[in-house]
Design a protein around this motif. Structure first.
Motif, PDB file in Angstrom:
ATOM      1  N   LEU A  73       0.821  -1.211   0.000  1.00  0.00           N
ATOM      2  CA  LEU A  73       0.000   0.000   0.000  1.00  0.00           C
ATOM      3  C   LEU A  73       0.851   1.255   0.000  1.00  0.00           C
ATOM      4  O   LEU A  73       0.420   2.304  -0.474  1.00  0.00           O
ATOM      5  CB  LEU A  73      -0.928   0.011   1.212  1.00  0.00           C
ATOM      6  CG  LEU A  73      -2.005  -1.062   1.248  1.00  0.00           C
ATOM      7  CD1 LEU A  73      -2.737  -1.013   2.577  1.00  0.00           C
ATOM      8  CD2 LEU A  73      -2.959  -0.892   0.097  1.00  0.00           C
ATOM      9  N   LEU A  74       2.063   1.166   0.521  1.00  0.00           N
ATOM     10  CA  LEU A  74       2.938   2.328   0.610  1.00  0.00           C
ATOM     11  C   LEU A  74       3.593   2.660  -0.734  1.00  0.00           C
ATOM     12  O   LEU A  74       3.741   3.834  -1.082  1.00  0.00           O
ATOM     13  CB  LEU A  74       4.010   2.079   1.678  1.00  0.00           C
ATOM     14  CG  LEU A  74       4.937   3.218   2.033  1.00  0.00           C
ATOM     15  CD1 LEU A  74       4.135   4.363   2.615  1.00  0.00           C
ATOM     16  CD2 LEU A  74       5.979   2.751   3.009  1.00  0.00           C
ATOM     17  N   LEU A  75       3.967   1.658  -1.497  1.00  0.00           N
ATOM     18  CA  LEU A  75       4.660   1.905  -2.762  1.00  0.00           C
ATOM     19  C   LEU A  75       3.825   2.662  -3.794  1.00  0.00           C
ATOM     20  O   LEU A  75       4.365   3.539  -4.477  1.00  0.00           O
ATOM     21  CB  LEU A  75       5.176   0.590  -3.335  1.00  0.00           C
ATOM     22  CG  LEU A  75       6.358  -0.020  -2.580  1.00  0.00           C
ATOM     23  CD1 LEU A  75       6.751  -1.344  -3.196  1.00  0.00           C
ATOM     24  CD2 LEU A  75       7.537   0.917  -2.563  1.00  0.00           C
ATOM     25  N   PRO A  76       2.526   2.399  -3.955  1.00  0.00           N
ATOM     26  CA  PRO A  76       1.766   3.213  -4.915  1.00  0.00           C
ATOM     27  C   PRO A  76       1.624   4.675  -4.520  1.00  0.00           C
ATOM     28  O   PRO A  76       1.303   5.507  -5.366  1.00  0.00           O
ATOM     29  CB  PRO A  76       0.388   2.544  -4.962  1.00  0.00           C
ATOM     30  CG  PRO A  76       0.627   1.166  -4.520  1.00  0.00           C
ATOM     31  CD  PRO A  76       1.754   1.237  -3.542  1.00  0.00           C
ATOM     32  N   MET A  77       1.866   4.993  -3.258  1.00  0.00           N
ATOM     33  CA  MET A  77       1.805   6.398  -2.853  1.00  0.00           C
ATOM     34  C   MET A  77       2.855   7.226  -3.573  1.00  0.00           C
ATOM     35  O   MET A  77       2.638   8.406  -3.851  1.00  0.00           O
ATOM     36  CB  MET A  77       1.981   6.526  -1.343  1.00  0.00           C
ATOM     37  CG  MET A  77       0.808   6.104  -0.548  1.00  0.00           C
ATOM     38  SD  MET A  77       1.094   6.452   1.185  1.00  0.00           S
ATOM     39  CE  MET A  77      -0.487   6.043   1.854  1.00  0.00           C
ATOM     40  N   ILE A  78       3.989   6.618  -3.875  1.00  0.00           N
ATOM     41  CA  ILE A  78       5.041   7.331  -4.592  1.00  0.00           C
ATOM     42  C   ILE A  78       4.592   7.644  -6.008  1.00  0.00           C
ATOM     43  O   ILE A  78       4.838   8.731  -6.529  1.00  0.00           O
ATOM     44  CB  ILE A  78       6.333   6.500  -4.578  1.00  0.00           C
ATOM     45  CG1 ILE A  78       6.799   6.288  -3.145  1.00  0.00           C
ATOM     46  CG2 ILE A  78       7.415   7.151  -5.410  1.00  0.00           C
ATOM     47  CD1 ILE A  78       7.891   5.275  -3.005  1.00  0.00           C
ATOM     48  N   ILE A  79       3.910   6.700  -6.633  1.00  0.00           N
ATOM     49  CA  ILE A  79       3.455   6.892  -8.006  1.00  0.00           C
ATOM     50  C   ILE A  79       2.345   7.930  -8.071  1.00  0.00           C
ATOM     51  O   ILE A  79       2.295   8.754  -8.992  1.00  0.00           O
ATOM     52  CB  ILE A  79       2.989   5.542  -8.598  1.00  0.00           C
ATOM     53  CG1 ILE A  79       4.171   4.577  -8.651  1.00  0.00           C
ATOM     54  CG2 ILE A  79       2.384   5.721  -9.977  1.00  0.00           C
ATOM     55  CD1 ILE A  79       3.796   3.164  -8.983  1.00  0.00           C
ATOM     56  N   THR A  80       1.451   7.927  -7.098  1.00  0.00           N
ATOM     57  CA  THR A  80       0.321   8.859  -7.128  1.00  0.00           C
ATOM     58  C   THR A  80       0.665  10.248  -6.604  1.00  0.00           C
ATOM     59  O   THR A  80      -0.216  11.102  -6.526  1.00  0.00           O
ATOM     60  CB  THR A  80      -0.851   8.296  -6.311  1.00  0.00           C
ATOM     61  OG1 THR A  80      -0.433   8.132  -4.960  1.00  0.00           O
ATOM     62  CG2 THR A  80      -1.347   6.994  -6.885  1.00  0.00           C
ATOM     63  N   MET A  81       1.910  10.469  -6.274  1.00  0.00           N
ATOM     64  CA  MET A  81       2.299  11.771  -5.726  1.00  0.00           C
ATOM     65  C   MET A  81       2.038  12.898  -6.722  1.00  0.00           C
ATOM     66  O   MET A  81       1.580  13.984  -6.343  1.00  0.00           O
ATOM     67  CB  MET A  81       3.772  11.765  -5.330  1.00  0.00           C
ATOM     68  CG  MET A  81       4.229  13.040  -4.663  1.00  0.00           C
ATOM     69  SD  MET A  81       5.983  13.067  -4.300  1.00  0.00           S
ATOM     70  CE  MET A  81       6.134  11.754  -3.155  1.00  0.00           C
ATOM     71  N   SER A  82       2.281  12.667  -7.995  1.00  0.00           N
ATOM     72  CA  SER A  82       2.095  13.743  -8.975  1.00  0.00           C
ATOM     73  C   SER A  82       0.624  14.014  -9.267  1.00  0.00           C
ATOM     74  O   SER A  82       0.295  15.065  -9.797  1.00  0.00           O
ATOM     75  CB  SER A  82       2.828  13.396 -10.262  1.00  0.00           C
ATOM     76  OG  SER A  82       2.277  12.221 -10.826  1.00  0.00           O
ATOM     77  N   TYR A  83      -0.261  13.075  -8.952  1.00  0.00           N
ATOM     78  CA  TYR A  83      -1.688  13.251  -9.225  1.00  0.00           C
ATOM     79  C   TYR A  83      -2.469  13.745  -8.018  1.00  0.00           C
ATOM     80  O   TYR A  83      -3.649  14.046  -8.145  1.00  0.00           O
ATOM     81  CB  TYR A  83      -2.303  11.923  -9.689  1.00  0.00           C
ATOM     82  CG  TYR A  83      -1.630  11.348 -10.898  1.00  0.00           C
ATOM     83  CD1 TYR A  83      -1.639  12.008 -12.112  1.00  0.00           C
ATOM     84  CD2 TYR A  83      -0.958  10.134 -10.811  1.00  0.00           C
ATOM     85  CE1 TYR A  83      -1.005  11.466 -13.223  1.00  0.00           C
ATOM     86  CE2 TYR A  83      -0.334   9.587 -11.917  1.00  0.00           C
ATOM     87  CZ  TYR A  83      -0.364  10.261 -13.118  1.00  0.00           C
ATOM     88  OH  TYR A  83       0.258   9.735 -14.207  1.00  0.00           O
ATOM     89  N   SER A  84      -1.835  13.812  -6.869  1.00  0.00           N
ATOM     90  CA  SER A  84      -2.551  14.126  -5.638  1.00  0.00           C
ATOM     91  C   SER A  84      -2.474  15.601  -5.293  1.00  0.00           C
ATOM     92  O   SER A  84      -1.676  16.355  -5.837  1.00  0.00           O
ATOM     93  CB  SER A  84      -1.968  13.313  -4.481  1.00  0.00           C
ATOM     94  OG  SER A  84      -2.128  11.953  -4.730  1.00  0.00           O
ATOM     95  N   ASN A  85      -3.298  15.979  -4.330  1.00  0.00           N
ATOM     96  CA  ASN A  85      -3.275  17.319  -3.777  1.00  0.00           C
ATOM     97  C   ASN A  85      -2.023  17.445  -2.919  1.00  0.00           C
ATOM     98  O   ASN A  85      -1.872  16.735  -1.924  1.00  0.00           O
ATOM     99  CB  ASN A  85      -4.541  17.546  -2.953  1.00  0.00           C
ATOM    100  CG  ASN A  85      -4.624  18.940  -2.401  1.00  0.00           C
ATOM    101  OD1 ASN A  85      -3.762  19.772  -2.652  1.00  0.00           O
ATOM    102  ND2 ASN A  85      -5.676  19.197  -1.639  1.00  0.00           N
TER     103      ASN A  85
END
Length: 117
Positions: A73-85
């Protein structure tokens, strides 16, 4: 178009029937006591299966699975960083990591990570 769908369905049915027939007729392996016994589980495969199981080993395995899922669950947070607020994202990541750290501290404090011989 209808003829292609008909031909494809006939081919699929023939292949499925062929797989079932070959599975039923093929000689897989011979049944042996060593082949049907569990392996790589920490027990002697020649003895009975009703030996007492180490609860410590079970707890370590469960803790590993829990924290392994948390890492996935932690690794996709890095990928979604550019799409998040970007204002709320650090709070989300830090709160997730704090929950993980509190969980591992709780397991350590309860003694689940100590191997008792």
């Amino acid at each position: 178009m209808k003829i292609l769908i008909f031909m494809a369905s006939i081919i699929v049915i023939i292949l499925a029937a062929l797989v079932v027939i070959l599975n039923l007729t093929a000689k897989k392996t011979f049944t042996d006591r060593e082949k049907s016994s569990p392996f790589e589980c920490g027990f002697d495969p020649k003895s009975t299966a009703r030996l007492p199981f180490s609860l410590q080993f079970f707890l370590i395995a469960v803790i590993f699975l829990i924290f392994d899922v948390e890492i996935t669950l932690l690794l996709p947070m890095i990928i979604t960083m550019s799409y998040s607020n970007m204002i709320m994202y650090p709070f989300l990541v830090i709160s997730f990591l704090i929950i993980l750290i509190i969980g591992i501290y709780h397991e350590w404090n309860q003694g689940a990570l100590n191997w008792a011989y």
